[in-house]
Structure formats: C-alpha cells, structure tokens
Scaffold this active site. Structure first.
Site, PDB file in Angstrom:
ATOM      1  N   GLY A 124      43.833  48.985  32.971  1.00 58.47           N
ATOM      2  CA  GLY A 124      42.980  48.093  32.781  1.00 58.47           C
ATOM      3  C   GLY A 124      42.338  47.974  31.543  1.00 58.47           C
ATOM      4  O   GLY A 124      42.184  47.111  30.577  1.00 58.47           O
ATOM      5  N   ARG A 125      41.548  49.285  31.061  1.00 60.25           N
ATOM      6  CA  ARG A 125      40.777  49.405  30.054  1.00 60.25           C
ATOM      7  C   ARG A 125      41.580  49.665  28.767  1.00 60.25           C
ATOM      8  O   ARG A 125      40.743  49.821  27.632  1.00 60.25           O
ATOM      9  CB  ARG A 125      39.763  50.468  30.108  1.00 60.25           C
ATOM     10  CG  ARG A 125      40.282  51.749  30.684  1.00 60.25           C
ATOM     11  CD  ARG A 125      39.032  52.549  31.204  1.00 60.25           C
ATOM     12  NE  ARG A 125      39.692  53.840  31.922  1.00 60.25           N
ATOM     13  CZ  ARG A 125      40.288  54.047  32.760  1.00 60.25           C
ATOM     14  NH1 ARG A 125      40.225  52.980  33.765  1.00 60.25           N
ATOM     15  NH2 ARG A 125      40.670  55.155  33.422  1.00 60.25           N
TER      16      ARG A 125
ATOM     17  N   LYS B 145      33.471  49.215  46.063  1.00 59.46           N
ATOM     18  CA  LYS B 145      34.210  48.030  46.447  1.00 59.46           C
ATOM     19  C   LYS B 145      34.327  47.953  47.960  1.00 59.46           C
ATOM     20  O   LYS B 145      33.918  47.237  48.720  1.00 59.46           O
ATOM     21  CB  LYS B 145      35.524  48.332  45.857  1.00 59.46           C
ATOM     22  CG  LYS B 145      35.501  47.816  44.399  1.00 59.46           C
ATOM     23  CD  LYS B 145      37.336  47.721  43.903  1.00 59.46           C
ATOM     24  CE  LYS B 145      37.372  47.759  42.483  1.00 59.46           C
ATOM     25  NZ  LYS B 145      38.638  48.251  42.130  1.00 59.46           N
TER      26      LYS B 145
ATOM     27  N   HIS C 103      14.852  47.659  15.978  1.00 60.39           N
ATOM     28  CA  HIS C 103      13.698  47.135  16.331  1.00 60.39           C
ATOM     29  C   HIS C 103      13.494  47.243  17.866  1.00 60.39           C
ATOM     30  O   HIS C 103      12.712  46.482  18.375  1.00 60.39           O
ATOM     31  CB  HIS C 103      13.514  45.738  15.631  1.00 60.39           C
ATOM     32  CG  HIS C 103      13.438  45.610  14.447  1.00 60.39           C
ATOM     33  ND1 HIS C 103      12.295  45.552  13.566  1.00 60.39           N
ATOM     34  CD2 HIS C 103      14.439  45.126  13.515  1.00 60.39           C
ATOM     35  CE1 HIS C 103      12.486  45.542  12.376  1.00 60.39           C
ATOM     36  NE2 HIS C 103      13.922  45.357  12.278  1.00 60.39           N
TER      37      HIS C 103
ATOM     38  N   GLU D 216      36.006  39.612  42.871  1.00 53.73           N
ATOM     39  CA  GLU D 216      35.546  38.907  41.740  1.00 53.73           C
ATOM     40  C   GLU D 216      36.302  38.073  41.020  1.00 53.73           C
ATOM     41  O   GLU D 216      35.987  36.827  41.094  1.00 53.73           O
ATOM     42  CB  GLU D 216      34.926  39.797  40.768  1.00 53.73           C
ATOM     43  CG  GLU D 216      33.536  40.689  40.984  1.00 53.73           C
ATOM     44  CD  GLU D 216      34.322  42.055  41.631  1.00 53.73           C
ATOM     45  OE1 GLU D 216      35.519  42.309  41.739  1.00 53.73           O
ATOM     46  OE2 GLU D 216      33.407  42.795  41.463  1.00 53.73           O
TER      47      GLU D 216
ATOM     48  N   GLU E   2      34.681  54.881  32.329  1.00 51.42           N
ATOM     49  CA  GLU E   2      35.553  54.747  33.218  1.00 51.42           C
ATOM     50  C   GLU E   2      36.647  55.632  33.140  1.00 51.42           C
ATOM     51  O   GLU E   2      37.251  56.501  34.071  1.00 51.42           O
ATOM     52  CB  GLU E   2      36.090  53.270  33.343  1.00 51.42           C
ATOM     53  CG  GLU E   2      36.876  53.210  34.563  1.00 51.42           C
ATOM     54  CD  GLU E   2      37.154  51.465  35.117  1.00 51.42           C
ATOM     55  OE1 GLU E   2      36.348  50.994  35.599  1.00 51.42           O
ATOM     56  OE2 GLU E   2      38.309  51.273  34.732  1.00 51.42           O
TER      57      GLU E   2
ATOM     58  N   LYS F 252      45.181  42.753  36.696  1.00 46.23           N
ATOM     59  CA  LYS F 252      46.417  43.716  36.638  1.00 46.23           C
ATOM     60  C   LYS F 252      46.889  43.700  37.991  1.00 46.23           C
ATOM     61  O   LYS F 252      48.018  43.331  38.574  1.00 46.23           O
ATOM     62  CB  LYS F 252      45.883  45.007  36.203  1.00 46.23           C
ATOM     63  CG  LYS F 252      47.005  46.065  36.209  1.00 46.23           C
ATOM     64  CD  LYS F 252      46.476  47.226  35.923  1.00 46.23           C
ATOM     65  CE  LYS F 252      47.765  48.292  36.086  1.00 46.23           C
ATOM     66  NZ  LYS F 252      47.170  49.754  35.722  1.00 46.23           N
TER      67      LYS F 252
HETATM   68  O1  F6P Z   1      37.364  48.235  39.210  1.00 41.69           O
HETATM   69  C1  F6P Z   1      37.635  48.946  38.068  1.00 41.69           C
HETATM   70  C2  F6P Z   1      38.913  48.146  37.698  1.00 41.69           C
HETATM   71  O2  F6P Z   1      39.883  48.459  38.211  1.00 41.69           O
HETATM   72  C3  F6P Z   1      39.368  48.446  36.130  1.00 41.69           C
HETATM   73  O3  F6P Z   1      39.815  49.395  35.781  1.00 41.69           O
HETATM   74  C4  F6P Z   1      40.000  47.267  35.694  1.00 41.69           C
HETATM   75  O4  F6P Z   1      39.820  46.957  34.505  1.00 41.69           O
HETATM   76  C5  F6P Z   1      39.179  46.096  36.620  1.00 41.69           C
HETATM   77  O5  F6P Z   1      38.777  46.781  37.812  1.00 41.69           O
HETATM   78  C6  F6P Z   1      39.848  44.620  36.971  1.00 41.69           C
HETATM   79  O6  F6P Z   1      41.160  45.026  37.548  1.00 41.69           O
HETATM   80  P1  F6P Z   1      42.085  43.950  37.685  1.00 41.69           P
HETATM   81  O7  F6P Z   1      42.592  43.517  36.115  1.00 41.69           O
HETATM   82  O8  F6P Z   1      43.165  44.422  38.638  1.00 41.69           O
HETATM   83  O9  F6P Z   1      41.627  42.692  38.104  1.00 41.69           O
END
Ligand code: F6P
Length: 578
Positions: free
Chosen positions: A292-293, A542, A409, A226, A378, A220
């Site tokens: 995002g979620r 972060k 199990h 990452e 979240e 987003k």
């Molecule tokens: O760190 C949390 C977050 O902002 C989430 O809310 C989001 O889904 C994820 O990181 C990834 O964010 P992006 O789509 O901006 O890379």
C-alpha cells in the site's frame, strides 16, 4: 519463503568499527566547524548527484573513516544483492511470502537494457505486460474524464474527482496531487476522503455538484473499514443529491446507473468491488506484490492521473525509474539512497537519535512529511527480524516534519538548542512554480522588488548553517550580550542535516524524491534484518475496534467485558453523547 536468513549487523566487522568510532561509552564528539575549516574540499566531496537531485551530505556527522565503515557495512550485509533480489521478484516480503515489485510499476514500456529484461515473469505473471496494460487502461479512462467524454448520469462532464482511500491509498495520491498542483488541468479538482470521522465525508462533499462528481474508491484489499464506510456514505450522498434535484428517479435501476457513472474503483480484490456495485469495466487493478505505501505508481494514482494527465504521469514515473537505476547501478560511496540510509543507521544505532525531521522548503510538498510517516514507520517500525528472531538493536526512526519556514516558527528551537539530536533533511527547489516579487519591500532589509523565493531560500541555507556551526559563547559575548543570558543564546552546532536541491518541482523530480525515500527505507530495513514490506502491527487495533464497537453502541454486556479504563472512557462518552 526465502531461504536467506538476515545477517545480524552487530556481528559484522564494520559494526564493531563504527561502534568504536562512535565511542559509545566515551561519547562521540563531532566537530563540523573544525572539519570544514581544515578540509576545504569537504562540501565538494560529500555532495552527490542522483538524477536531478543535488544532495549535500557534508553537514552530516560524517568523516571519511565513518563513511568507509558505513560502506563496508552495506557490503557485508549485501544491500546491493538484496536490492537485485527485490527487483527480480524474489519473495523478500517473507512474512507474507510475496515479491516486492513497486520498481516494476515504473519501468518504461519496452525499455532497452532493463534489468531484469522486459517481459520478466514472476510467479507465472508477465509483470511488464500487466503493468502496462493497466496503465494504458487508466490513461484511456483519464483522457475520457479530462476531455469530457466521460460524463455523469445527466450528461455533464466531470469537474471534481473524490478519491476515497486511507493509508497508502490516500497519502500518496493526496501528497502528489498537492505537489503537482501547477500541472492540474484547469476546471478539474481532486478531493481526498480518508478518515472515518464522518466530518471528513461531510466536508469533502460540501458544495459539490453530484452531476459532475466522480468518486474513486481506492483500496488494495477492498476490505478496509474506513474506506468502505466512506464509500457507502458517498454513494448515499450521491443518490440523495441526485434524487433531491430530480436528476434520477427513485428506482433501483437509476441508482445502479448513477453508481456506474459516478463510481470507479482501484483494487486488487475485483470480486469485492463488484459486490459494492461498481461495474467491473470501471475497476483498475493492481497486484499483491505492491505494498500500500509503495503503491502510488500503480492505478492507486488514478485521481492524480486524471488531474495532471497521462503525459505528466509518464514523466512522474520516469523520475522514479531514473532513481531506481541510480540505486541499482551507482557505487555505494556515490549512491545517494544507500548513503542516506546508512547515515540514518549511524544516527539511530550509534548516536542514538530518536527521530528524523523532513523539512521541505517548497510549499507544494506540504504533505510530503505525512506521506513519509507511513512509508518509513509502517515499513521499519518492527521488533522482529524477517526470520522471526528478535532485533537486538533499535529500528525505525520516527519521521516527522513540516514545511519550512513554518517549522522555524514552531519547533526549530528544539532542533537548534534542545538536548536531543534530530537529524534533518532539508528539501528545496531552485525555481518555484509561481515566483513573486515584493514590490514594496520593507524599507530596511527587504529591498523593493525583492524576489520572495530568494528570501525563502535564504532561510533554507541559513538554517542548515546555524544547525551545523552554531554560535559559541564567545561569539555571543562579542555581540555585547549580557553575561547572564550568554548560555541561553549560545548554539551548540553539530546538528546534522542533509540538503537536497532540485531545479524545480516537476513531475519527474517529485517521482525522484519519493523513490529516494523508498530506497532509504529499503536500505535501513535490510541492515536491520527486518521485513520492511509487511505491517502486522496495524492489525490488533483494527480487531479491537471491531470488538469494542458493540460497547460504544450501548451494548451493556460488551461494555462490562472491557478493561476498567476503556469501560469508564466509553461510559463517559455515552454520557456525553446527545
Ligand atoms: O492498515 C494499514 C494498511 O493496510 C496500509 O498498509 C494500507 O496502505 C492501508 O491500510 C489501506 O489499505 P487498503 O488499500 O487495502 O484499503
């Protein structure tokens, strides 16, 4: 900023009534056995339908009186009004001053009788027009990939799509891809890279043919460390592989061309995507009013749209929409997401449950609990309300789970006999995509030719029964059990469960299930008065990761400035590194 201040739920009449019923001091003593014995209509009355989902709430610690006060709580807090405000585009994400419009992502094109009506405008944007023009763009692209019209740099069709994203830009796509595996076009495969642990990119690119691989960088913000790191690793992998086989020349032009053919992006930050080198033509956008979620219905689903095709995706979206409509129109006492959200409040705040299990009896839903962890925690793991005041009550349950029967199990011992009450949602479908028969049987309890899914479902039904009704000491004794182990073999019962049953794991049903939990999260957040749509709590970690990085890279001054625990851990790590 919205002018509406949160209502303190503890100030409502319903809250006092519920507290009285829960007997916070005396201890609530539920009696599911007695309730079922004395009320033959209980199961029928507490079983509701939301689209294709049959939802049996009867094995919850719920009486008519509790239900009445829960409904009153939703009324006093004005859950319905807040939902109307959300779908109309009010800035209910107060701390980010944003609208929250994931429901707009699945409104049918030119649908009649839509609320708000087709063409509604939020902050100057024609939401429906933008949603559908983006969807059309993604659909056209997906068709090109599926038909082989879109080719890699050497002219070969794409066979593997690698989605690079994290959080909502990963969990939704991977969960839905897994859930809808039977709908994936033959010859196409998706892989999902999320973790910055380098082994993730390594493993997910292992064995891939670079000439037939397409990377989707899904972010987003296009600022997530990452994802951008993994995208660079993937780009490097692509170039090296293509160079090593002579598929491209060692020139900048060839590298640019390779990225254009093998990388697309999904983002709200088009400028940052361009800076990465992805052709703006190959970027699918969305908007800051999609969290995002909550973004699986946006272009974030591009990998899955390629895999299952636009027609199945339309059906998937229609499943969300039908649940959205149920949420909007069903009366509270028949409204499944509202009642499930209220029950969660009942368990968390009045009966002091600490966590909530989600147990899919459908192997294709094996990533659903992981998906729900982000969606629920979240969203609702907050200690301040949307006006900045502190919450005075618990918020945000810990959601967790595993598919049945694997969980049986592993951790069901605690669900049945532990000291903690863990409310659990059991989810199953009547028709598996691949029914199999055990032709041989076992010569004892499993008949030759036994339908294996029926065996599976017997577990689904048995577990909620055992949890609800338990086994008394006298029943254990009646089995001839030695008195010394009667206590250990006794089951207390009164462990609450909700059973959700659908005809089959179709695209629509998967959409309905996700929407159901989105709305449960919404209901809980509104009752608690928190902003379920921000996520400030992920920021500190972060920032500190960036601050700690020089120390981890061996900078002595940076190491010295750490607290003593972090310093010694990093020093140990540096010593252990080869
Ligand atoms: O760190 C949390 C977050 O902002 C989430 O809310 C989001 O889904 C994820 O990181 C990834 O964010 P992006 O789509 O901006 O890379």
């Amino acid at each position: 900023m919205t002018a509406t201040a949160p209502i303190d739920p503890t100030s409502t009449e319903a809250w006092s009534r519920l507290a009285g019923l829960a007997g916070l001091a005396a201890g609530f003593s539920p009696d599911l056995r007695g309730w079922f014995d004395t009320d033959p209509g209980r199961a029928d009355r507490f079983t509701l339908q939301a689209a294709d989902l049959t939802v049996d709430l009867s094995k919850n610690l719920l009486t008519e009186e509790i239900l009445t006060h829960l409904v009153q709580l939703a009324t006093e807090i004005n859950v319905a009004g807040r939902y109307q405000a959300m779908i109309a585009g009010e800035h209910i994400n107060v701390t980010e001053d944003r609208a929250v419009l994931h429901t707009a992502l699945r409104r049918p094109k030119d649908g009649a009788d839509l609320v708000p009506p087709t063409g509604f405008v939020v902050d100057g944007q024609d939401v429906d027009a933008d949603v559908h023009s983006t969807l059309d763009k993604v659909y056209a692209f997906a068709e090109k990939v599926r038909s082989g019209t879109w080719t890699g740099i050497t002219g070969k069709p794409i066979t593997t799509v690698v989605n690079i994203g994290i959080g909502g830009s990963d969990l939704g796509p991977v969960m839905v891809y897994e859930a809808l595996k039977p709908y994936v076009q033959e010859g196409l495969e998706c892989r999902f890279v999320s973790n910055i642990d380098p082994v993730d990119v390594y493993e997910k690119t292992a064995g891939l043919d670079p000439e037939t691989t397409l990377f989707i960088v899904a972010s987003k913000t296009f600022g997530t460390l990452e994802t951008l790191t993994n995208a660079r690793l993937a780009r490097e992998w692509l170039w090296n592989q293509l160079l090593s086989t002579g598929a491209i020349d060692d020139t900048d032009a060839a590298r640019i061309e390779a990225v254009a053919k093998h990388f697309v992006a999904v983002s709200t930050a088009l400028d940052k995507v361009a800076a990465f080198g992805i052709d703006p033509e190959n970027v699918f956008g969305f908007w800051d009013w999609v969290g995002g979620r909550f973004s699986i219905c946006s272009a974030i689903g591009t990998s899955v749209i390629i895999a299952i095709g636009p027609d199945n995706w339309r059906e998937f979206l229609s499943g969300f929409h039908v649940l959205d409509e149920h949420m909007r129109t069903a009366p509270i006492d028949q409204n499944v997401p509202v009642l499930m959200g209220l029950l969660n409040v009942w368990y968390s705040n009045f009966l002091k449950a600490q966590s909530h299990a989600v147990l899919p009896y459908a192997q294709y839903l094996h990533r659903f609990p992981a998906y729900l962890q982000q969606l629920t925690m979240e969203s609702n793991g907050k200690t301040v309300r949307w006006d900045g005041s502190p919450t005075t009550i618990d918020t945000g349950e810990v959601f967790w789970g595993e598919p049945g029967t694997n969980g049986q199990h592993a951790f069901y011992q605690l669900l049945h006999q532990g000291t903690r009450m863990v409310p659990a949602d059991f989810i199953a479908v009547a028709n598996p995509a691949h029914p199999l028969k055990d032709e041989a049987g076992d010569g004892a309890s499993v008949e030759p030719g036994q339908d294996v899914h029926a065996l599976f479902m017997a577990n689904f039904f048995a577990q909620t029964k055992a949890l609800a009704f338990g086994k008394t000491a006298d029943e254990v004794r009646a089995d001839g059990t030695d008195e010394s182990i009667v206590p250990a073999r006794t089951f207390p019962g009164n462990r609450p469960t909700t059973s959700i049953l659908a005809p089959a794991l179709t695209p629509s049903v998967v959409g309905q299930l996700i929407a159901l939990y989105e709305h449960i999260v919404f209901v809980e957040g509104i009752i608690w008065g928190i902003d379920s749509f921000d996520q400030w709590g992920v920021e500190l970690g972060k920032q500190l990761a960036l601050q700690v990085t020089p120390a981890v890279q061996g900078d002595a001054d940076a190491l010295q400035s750490q607290d003593s625990s972090t310093k010694s851990l990093i020093a140990k790590y540096l010593k252990l590194r080869n």
